[in-house]
Design a protein around this motif. Structure first.
Motif, PDB file in Angstrom:
ATOM      1  N   TYR A 154       0.833  -1.202   0.000  1.00  0.00           N
ATOM      2  CA  TYR A 154       0.000   0.000   0.000  1.00  0.00           C
ATOM      3  C   TYR A 154       0.868   1.252   0.000  1.00  0.00           C
ATOM      4  CZ  TYR A 154      -3.157   3.671   1.491  1.00  0.00           C
ATOM      5  OH  TYR A 154      -3.866   4.847   1.569  1.00  0.00           O
ATOM      6  N   CYS A 155       0.525   2.160  -0.880  1.00  0.00           N
ATOM      7  CA  CYS A 155       1.255   3.427  -1.014  1.00  0.00           C
ATOM      8  C   CYS A 155       0.215   4.534  -1.114  1.00  0.00           C
ATOM      9  CB  CYS A 155       2.141   3.388  -2.256  1.00  0.00           C
ATOM     10  SG  CYS A 155       3.016   4.920  -2.596  1.00  0.00           S
ATOM     11  N   ASP A 156       0.119   5.370  -0.080  1.00  0.00           N
ATOM     12  CA  ASP A 156      -0.988   6.321  -0.020  1.00  0.00           C
ATOM     13  C   ASP A 156      -0.822   7.538  -0.918  1.00  0.00           C
ATOM     14  OD1 ASP A 156       0.991   7.679   1.334  1.00  0.00           O
ATOM     15  OD2 ASP A 156      -0.138   7.919   3.208  1.00  0.00           O
ATOM     16  N   ILE A 157       0.299   7.633  -1.625  1.00  0.00           N
ATOM     17  CA  ILE A 157       0.483   8.785  -2.511  1.00  0.00           C
ATOM     18  C   ILE A 157       0.089   8.477  -3.954  1.00  0.00           C
ATOM     19  CG2 ILE A 157       2.221   9.893  -1.065  1.00  0.00           C
ATOM     20  CD1 ILE A 157       4.374   8.765  -2.818  1.00  0.00           C
ATOM     21  N   VAL A 158      -0.389   7.257  -4.206  1.00  0.00           N
ATOM     22  CA  VAL A 158      -0.948   6.945  -5.519  1.00  0.00           C
ATOM     23  C   VAL A 158      -2.378   6.464  -5.331  1.00  0.00           C
ATOM     24  CG1 VAL A 158       1.324   6.322  -6.423  1.00  0.00           C
ATOM     25  CG2 VAL A 158      -0.189   4.527  -5.561  1.00  0.00           C
ATOM     26  N   ALA A 159      -3.132   6.465  -6.426  1.00  0.00           N
ATOM     27  CA  ALA A 159      -4.529   6.041  -6.360  1.00  0.00           C
ATOM     28  C   ALA A 159      -4.661   4.563  -6.723  1.00  0.00           C
ATOM     29  CB  ALA A 159      -5.377   6.896  -7.291  1.00  0.00           C
TER      30      ALA A 159
END
Length: 255
Positions: A154-159
């Motif tokens: 999970y990477c919160d800076i991409v959608a």
């Protein structure tokens, strides 16, 4: 000067700027002919002219890779001009933001989702579909897919659309590696982390600083560092490596 790719034709999608240009420059420095596939016509033509002035054998084709017919036209023109391709780098990718922020699922317009899937995932099928018949016939070929650490964790800076397409590329890489292995065609992937490219200018600096702070090497990567890994997968040094996805992320989002 190394000549690992002397007399070979390489096709690179998303070839203009950032990681794409670093990959192109790397192959050219080692003797390859390179087909440049990109949507940006003005920048692509300028890049092609600059490379030709330096004595390189290149061909740029302005292409919307979301459409198979345009991919077909680009592949046909490049191979007619430079020769049949033995190396394909599916580098193209987009990650739309709104005011510097990735949209949540309840905010995302379906058209944005469809466009990201078309560019990031469908184009990889299109180009690989076009390039592999010759590789299978010759029993020689390399396909390198540009995934992302966001396809693994999970990477919160991409959608979600970006994460889904990059995860999809990991699945395609493994499937195609098994499918094409008996024909001596290898398929591998790269999963870059936060890389210093012009794309990062659309993101607030504090976000990039925060990523660097939680990266093991305490910095962002460079396009050249991704290109180095790409050239390894394309080379004979990786002739017994297939179905692998290599993080080039400095230890960010380790899984």
């Amino acid at each position: 000067m190394s000549s690992r790719f002397q007399d070979q034709t390489v096709i690179v999608t998303g070839a203009v700027g950032g990681i794409g240009s670093a990959i192109v420059d790397g192959f050219l420095a080692e003797g390859a002919r390179v087909g440049l596939v990109d949507f940006n016509s003005q920048a692509g033509q300028a890049y092609e002219q600059a490379l030709r002035k330096r004595g390189h054998d290149v061909c740029f084709v302005q292409t919307d890779v979301a459409h198979f017919d345009q991919c077909q036209a680009a592949y046909d023109r490049i191979t007619a001009e430079l020769g049949a391709a033995t190396i394909l780098v599916n580098n193209v990718g987009i990650s739309p933001k709104t005011s510097g922020r990735a949209l949540k699922v309840w905010e995302m317009p379906p058209a944005e989702w469809n466009n990201v899937v078309a560019v990031n995932l469908n184009s990889v099928f299109y180009m690989t579909r076009l390039a592999t018949p010759h590789m299978v016939q010759e029993r020689r070929g390399r396909v390198i897919n540009m995934s992302s650490v966001a396809g693994k964790a999970y990477c919160d800076i991409v959608a979600a659309h970006y994460a889904a397409t990059k995860a999809g590329l990991i699945g395609l890489t493994r499937h195609w590696a098994a499918e094409l292995g008996e024909h001596q065609v290898t398929v591998n992937g790269l999963a870059p982390g936060r890389i210093s490219t012009p794309l990062l200018k659309s993101v607030p600096q504090e976000i990039n600083d925060a990523v660097a702070a939680v990266t093991a090497l305490r910095r962002l990567g460079t396009p050249e560092e991704v290109a180095d890994a790409c050239l390894f997968f394309a080379s004979d040094q990786a002739r017994f490596v297939t179905g692998q996805v290599l993080d080039v992320a400095g230890g960010w989002l380790m899984t």
